[in-house]
Design an enzyme around this catalytic site. Sequence first.
Site, mmCIF file in Angstrom:
data_model
loop_
_atom_site.group_PDB
_atom_site.id
_atom_site.type_symbol
_atom_site.label_atom_id
_atom_site.label_comp_id
_atom_site.label_asym_id
_atom_site.label_seq_id
_atom_site.Cartn_x
_atom_site.Cartn_y
_atom_site.Cartn_z
ATOM 1 N N GLU A 260 0.844 -1.207 0.000
ATOM 2 C CA GLU A 260 0.000 0.000 0.000
ATOM 3 C C GLU A 260 0.880 1.259 0.000
ATOM 4 O O GLU A 260 1.870 1.328 0.724
ATOM 5 C CB GLU A 260 -0.888 -0.023 1.247
ATOM 6 C CG GLU A 260 -1.796 1.177 1.401
ATOM 7 C CD GLU A 260 -2.509 1.204 2.749
ATOM 8 O OE1 GLU A 260 -3.524 1.905 2.861
ATOM 9 O OE2 GLU A 260 -2.039 0.519 3.684
ATOM 10 N N LYS A 321 -9.652 2.694 -3.008
ATOM 11 C CA LYS A 321 -10.122 2.144 -1.737
ATOM 12 C C LYS A 321 -11.500 2.691 -1.387
ATOM 13 O O LYS A 321 -11.718 3.905 -1.378
ATOM 14 C CB LYS A 321 -9.119 2.467 -0.629
ATOM 15 C CG LYS A 321 -9.429 1.788 0.701
ATOM 16 C CD LYS A 321 -8.335 2.055 1.720
ATOM 17 C CE LYS A 321 -8.619 1.337 3.038
ATOM 18 N NZ LYS A 321 -7.590 1.619 4.058
ATOM 19 N N CYS A 371 -5.495 -2.752 2.746
ATOM 20 C CA CYS A 371 -5.287 -2.597 4.187
ATOM 21 C C CYS A 371 -6.504 -3.005 5.006
ATOM 22 O O CYS A 371 -6.929 -4.158 4.996
ATOM 23 C CB CYS A 371 -4.858 -1.153 4.469
ATOM 24 S SG CYS A 371 -4.285 -0.878 6.168
#
Length: 490
Positions: A260, A321, A371
């Site tokens: 990430e 995301k 994540c």
Amino acid sequence: MGWRALGAGALAGALAGLAMPPLYWLPLAVVGVVAFVWLWQTAPGPRSALMRGWAWGTGHFAVGSYWIVEAFFVPPADYAPLGIPIVTGLAVVLGFFPGLAAGVAKWLVGRWPRLDGRYRRVLVLALAWTAAEWMRGHVFTGFPWNPLAHVWAFATPLLQGAALVGVHGLGLLSFLILAAPMLGWRASIAALVALGLGGVAGQLVMVPLPADGPMLRIVQPNTPQAEKFRPQLAGQHLAKLVELSRQPGFDTLAAVIWPETAPPLVIEPGGRALAIMARAVPPDGFLLTGAAFSKNRPEDGVWNSLLAVDRAGAIVATYDKVHLVPLGEYIPFHRQLAPVSGLIGRGSFEEGVSRVTLALEGLPPFSPVICYEVIFPGAVTGPGARPRWLLNITNDAWFGVSSGPFQHLTSARLRSIEEGLPMMRAANTGISAVIDAYGQVVASIGMEQVGVLDHRLPKARDITPYGRWGDLTTLAFGLLLACLLPFRRK
């Protein structure tokens, strides 16, 4: 009674927190859950039960979430004094959910005397616990961290029930097993037998799956968070990522995977950084990297994204995301309250539109999970055709060598079990891993190590019941157990 009961509840909850990864002190989970049931049963009314459950939950989540404090002390540590108060406040908020379960269950048993039997009381409490744990994963964007079923993560066969009823359904069964000593020696023996049968059944289900997919390389640069975004070090960090990517075997890879926000700068289409990143793209493959990504100009918004970069340095696919961390990755209403959000944060990522399944030449279709998104059951795949694998990129460098990265990995393993899909996981400082469709870690790079991990993509299982129907399987399991409540005999 009184404050002594609240203190006992907080202590019992804290002890139960030590049964979570990476310690797995399972006897303390039994002590903690038995104390929870005992405090609930001896509470004089619903309000008292709620307060005792709340105290238990506060102690439990204080131990389970302490690692968040680490992020406040990463230099320049502008908000370090707020770390302990904020994490304590979070534990108090999360503690409300076990408290709610205790209060509602006490009210139900008092309202309907037919439920007031030794076994039925505990079953009512277990069902209320599971409903509250599910709510914890959804209310106020949700935070389903350390669900009860994670206490079994030291033995992968015991986790396989999640493929049938999800982690919350497995948590319902876990509560009943851990609470069994409250019901006497017969129930305790029955719980041990059920646990043994579950382990045997899980082992029988885990038929070996070949790792016969394309060869992938996971890169773990181990860049300290305090140094990651220093402008004067950007070139050095990027060069390190490229160097690791091009180690021997590079020409045989279908993809190189970076963690990430791996590039230490905002990536823009056509930007100069992409030309450097293209050197990490295998001859017939792609670079799959997390990045802070601007689709036009940084002033128009930056996304926490996964980018697929080809040999020419072009971005051929993206995923933005969807589930951002409140106050960690974005300030709510940051555009509408720009002056306020500017005072309390360093900026906000923009929210992605939806999850996706990406199909790239030479790679089986996959769903990216960035994540924190990996902790949410039933929310890791894109719409449409089923992916063949999951890609989890993360940056756990914020949390040092605390319990956080280990617990994060456990969540990732559960998602593979629930969906029946293998996962490739790239973490900045660890733990990077190859996870098969049964949640087994077949290869990994440990915490705070620099390295690469080359591995063929493991094979996916046939779609699991949970993968097909999601939380409906948990609901069906709960209703099935609830059907036992009207029966008088134990």
